[in-house]
Design an enzyme around this catalytic site. Structure first.
Site, PDB file in Angstrom:
ATOM      1  N   GLU A 117       0.530  -1.143   0.007  1.00 43.16           N
ATOM      2  CA  GLU A 117      -0.002  -0.077  -0.021  1.00 43.16           C
ATOM      3  C   GLU A 117       0.758   1.388  -0.040  1.00 43.16           C
ATOM      4  O   GLU A 117       0.379   2.448  -0.591  1.00 43.16           O
ATOM      5  CB  GLU A 117      -0.934  -0.129   1.146  1.00 43.16           C
ATOM      6  N   SER A 391     -34.221 -26.024 -21.208  1.00 41.96           N
ATOM      7  CA  SER A 391     -35.485 -25.588 -22.088  1.00 41.96           C
ATOM      8  C   SER A 391     -36.008 -24.345 -21.573  1.00 41.96           C
ATOM      9  O   SER A 391     -36.942 -23.928 -22.287  1.00 41.96           O
ATOM     10  CB  SER A 391     -36.342 -26.490 -22.265  1.00 41.96           C
TER      11      SER A 391
END
Length: 888
Positions: A117, A391
């Site tokens: 960082e 389907s």
């Protein structure tokens, strides 16, 4: 004499030439020097002016900056989540945290964080100009936002006092306060602030808390690889959550280890050893994970993902207000249904579902799974993206595009006959391995026949089908014949499927699914909208005609595949879907002939669209019984019945662009021309008898009765009568009365039961559509102590008692497995089974790595495969693990 004169002339000429030369030099240099000086002076003046302006603006913004507050510096600011009614339903940031003093933070934990960082943290004074310069260059090279220049000090300031906006004012105040923070606090104190308040995952703040949450350990007991993983999480907390995204977490961990080696805080050997550790090693098992549970964990999960996708996840550290689409009543119904084991046929079968507002696309409720917790299990509603839809794709890929582009009627006939995939010897099979000959697309859809679906897809064409589904939020590079029956590479989550189906129920208008309306930053003024714009996805005639066919799917018609999802008194449309295993997988996994991996149901009313998936977490664990296959339909029925109670649900309304002739629908202008018909008679037949409107049901507790009222737009000179009927707890409909009044009183309703009333208008031999409404009679808070009877049955399971005995397998089209011989037929239509089992090992291995794990691709042989790879037009049905017998 002449020589002297000549000498003087020459001297004058030389002097004149010299003077001219000097003048030319002077005239040449002077302007150049003057212009250069002017440019330098202008640049300096501009620089000074800009500096003064910038300094003035900075001074103004700095004067407006908030004061440093130690309490805000050390504790996370709470983020509030609001439901659709504007009420707070969850607060994040007020949970208990594991505070760790600086002296108790292990050195290699500090090294991992700083290397990731802010490697120059102990060298700068709040702003790192070296880092800032590098970020500027990176943004020029790779685009804005490629790299940030914020220090840990600036992050503490931003997360404590400022919002996440990228404004000049916010940046100026952040820089000013960072410098002030460095003056008032030591580096160690600032690091401790960051360490204990940074967001680590959705509901976890601080590294100490994260160590306990993910590993069940104190910081000092973490290994190097574990510390590196935690150090990398704050950049994208949810994305790098190892419980949910282990692959991404591993990549991030390895980057952090590389940075640690780059900054010489670990050796190359340590880096390589830590990188080899399995990312899941040491993580708490599900059974031991402690959760910060709320009432609505599955929905919150979707909200957090949406924030992350919009790059606003870090805003949670800043105390924003998140206004969501949550309907708490609907969510309670979903959770009580999902957490009731009586609703599930086996102990381990899972389900995921979503409830979408049909009109707005808003996600109103989420079923993430049975007994879902924020850190336990998998959110099947939003993360189930590797299971084929079966389907349920037929209305989306086949029949919807056909009506939209070809203007087919619902009575369009197609021959159900033997056929192969294009350019292949691989046959397409129906669930029963039989053929019905000429059938309408209406019947083909509610029976979920596969061959008519593929023929429809071929007639429309892949390009038009792809454009159609793109309008419904489904983006795909290619569509093949296998996709016509849901056996290709397309996979949808329940959220995506419910939102796609919602467009059919909303006159063809699609709105992307969303769980957030807007976020409002801490200042209470700045906001960001998350509500997407509605877009026309199809014509209104397409939406209504598909809906009308899908009504038959949930009807009691012979062969209707979704009859178990039908709800008396509610106008419902929907579609079933089942996937299945390849022939090779049947053999490899040792599965019975009835085995299928997934069962689906997607259905909707004018108010809600719900998609439900059912199956097992382990793909190799199959669904084998009818009860398991019917689970999505039953969950749909239970939930839709309850959330529709006490709410008027209008019927689907036929638009002017649609004409009904007999039992079939036509796009206006495409209907057959009637011969020798009286124009007045034709006009009279075209006049539609509208359904009653504004049907309301109110409970009179004193009279113990339900009062019904409605209105109707019938001509005053004609008599209209109204037939009133009722259904109790999803049971069969029974007639109550026929009246000319627009009101009726129903006496004797029972506590705890749900009543669905319907009213139809009857005039001149015509019957209108039904108006429906429902009401749930709530039991008194204190029930009398008396023996329970069947009438006191829990209202949480209205769909369980009234479920009809499942029809025979032939009557249950669409939810079975077409891999079986005819003697073991399943529900017709939803199986993409494998008929011949000729897949070679190479093909099976290829299928294992693709979406859906090779459903139904067992008919290809090596020769046909080689022949198709050179011709993309011959690949349809043979790519994406086609399910050639896929059920609905």
């Amino acid at each position: 004499m002449d020589q002297q004169v000549n000498s003087r002339k020459q001297r004058k000429q030389l002097e004149e030439q010299k003077r001219r030369g000097n003048k030319q030099k002077s005239n040449g240099k002077k302007p150049n020097r003057s212009l250069f000086k002017k440019i330098i002076i202008a640049v300096l003046a501009l620089g000074i002016a800009l500096f003064v302006i910038g300094a003035s603006i900075f001074a103004i913004y700095a004067a407006q900056a908030p004061k440093l507050d130690e309490e805000l510096l050390k504790d996370p600011v709470s983020t509030k989540f609001f439901d659709s009614n504007g009420k707070v339903f969850y607060t994040m940031g007020n949970q208990e945290r594991e505070h760790v003093d600086y002296d108790n933070i292990p050195k290699d934990m500090r090294d991992a964080i700083l290397a990731t960082e802010d490697s120059r943290f102990f060298k700068h004074h709040g702003i790192d100009f070296v880092r800032l310069g590098g970020a500027v260059l990176a943004n020029f090279r790779f685009g804005f936002g490629a790299q940030g220049g914020s220090t840990l000090t600036q992050q503490v300031i931003k997360n404590s006092f400022l919002n996440n906006g990228k404004t000049l004012k916010r940046k100026a105040q952040e820089a000013y306060l960072a410098i002030q923070l460095e003056r008032e606090y030591s580096k160690e104190e600032i690091f401790e602030m960051y360490f204990n308040k940074v967001l680590m995952s959705g509901q976890t703040f601080g590294f100490g808390t994260a160590a306990k949450k993910f590993y069940g350990k104190n910081l000092k007991d973490l290994t190097l690889d574990e510390k590196a993983l935690l150090a990398g999480m704050p950049q994208a907390p949810n994305a790098y959550n190892p419980f949910k995204n282990p692959d991404r977490a591993e990549k991030r961990r390895n980057i952090v280890l590389g940075l640690m080696y780059q900054h010489k805080v670990i050796t190359k050997e340590q880096m390589e050893k830590a990188r080899k550790v399995d990312i899941k090693k040491g993580l708490l098992p599900e059974s031991k994970r402690q959760t910060t549970a709320s009432k609505y964990d599955a929905f919150i999960d979707v909200v957090l993902k949406e924030l992350s996708e919009n790059k606003d996840e870090k805003a949670l550290e800043e105390g924003v207000s998140v206004y969501t689409t949550l309907d708490t009543n609907a969510q309670k119904v979903v959770e009580s249904t999902m957490n009731n084991s009586a609703n599930f046929p086996t102990k381990d079968i899972q389900a995921g579902l979503s409830v979408i507002d049909t009109k707005t696309g808003a996600i109103v409720a989420v079923g993430g799974g049975r007994n879902y917790g924020p850190e336990r299990g998998f959110n099947y509603a939003e993360a189930l993206n590797k299971r084929q839809p079966g389907s349920t794709m037929k209305p989306l890929v086949d029949y919807g595009p056909a009506i939209e582009n070809l203007k087919w009627s619902t009575g369009k006939t197609i021959v159900d006959e033997p056929m192969n995939y294009t350019g292949s010897s691989q046959p397409i099979n129906n669930f029963d391995h039989q053929y019905k000959g000429s059938v309408t697309i209406r019947q083909a859809l509610y029976n979920s026949r596969n061959i008519p679906a593929v023929k429809t897809f071929k007639e429309v064409g892949a390009d038009k089908a792809k454009a159609f589904v793109k309008n419904l939020g489904i983006n795909t590079n290619e569509l093949y014949e296998a996709d016509a029956i849901g056996g290709g590479k397309i996979s949808l989550t329940p959220i995506e499927m419910a939102s796609a189906y919602a467009a059919f129920g909303n006159n063809g208008i699609y709105t992307a699914p969303h769980a957030i309306k807007k976020i409002v930053y801490r200042d209470g003024k700045t906001s960001k909208s998350y509500t997407p714009d509605p877009v026309p996805a199809m014509s209104d005639y397409t939406a209504f005609m598909v809906t009308d066919m899908l009504r038959d799917v949930v009807s009691s018609k012979y062969g209707a595949s979704g009859s178990a999802a039908g709800i008396p008194g509610l106008d419902v449309a929907g579609k079933t879907g089942t996937t299945n295993y390849s022939t090779a997988q049947f053999s490899e996994y040792g599965l019975p002939a009835s085995a299928v991996p997934d069962s689906w149901f997607a259905g909707y009313t004018t108010n809600y669209s719900i998609a439900v998936w059912g199956g097992y977490t382990d793909y190799k664990s199959p669904i084998t019984t009818n009860e398991e296959k019917l689970l999505p339909q039953k969950l749909f029925k239970t939930i839709m019945s309850q959330i529709s109670a006490n709410k008027e649900t209008p019927n689907f309304k036929q638009p002017n662009s649609v004409v009904r002739v007999g039992n079939e629908l036509y796009v206006k202008g495409q209907q057959p021309v009637a011969e020798n018909k009286d124009p007045e008679e034709e006009k009279k037949e075209d006049e539609e008898l509208h359904a009653p409107s504004g049907l309301k049901a109110t409970y009179d507790e004193n009279a113990k009765a339900v009062n019904l009222s409605w209105s109707h737009d019938h001509p005053e000179d004609q008599s209209v009568r109204y037939k009133v009927s009722v259904s109790v707890d999803g049971g069969g409909s029974q007639s109550l009365t026929e009246t000319s009044n627009t009101s009726y009183t129903y006496g004797g309703p029972e506590d705890g039961k749900t009543y669905v009333f319907s009213v139809v208008a009857v005039m001149d031999g015509k019957t209108s559509d039904a108006a429906t409404t429902s009401i749930q009679i709530k039991a008194p808070e204190k029930e009398p102590e008396e023996p329970k009877t069947d009438e006191n049955e829990s209202p949480e399971q209205p769909g369980e008692v009234e479920q009809p005995t499942p029809p025979t397998e032939e009557e249950q089209p669409g939810d079975g497995n077409e891999n079986e011989p005819p003697a073991q037929e399943q529900e017709p239509g939803d199986n993409n089974g494998q008929d011949d089992g000729n897949a070679n090992d190479e093909q099976v291995n290829a299928h294992t790595n693709s979406v859906g794990n090779g459903h139904g691709n067992g008919n290809r042989n090596e020769n046909s495969n080689n022949g198709q790879e050179n011709n993309p037009n011959n690949n349809r049905g043979n790519r994406g693990n086609s399910q050639n017998d896929q059920d609905h």
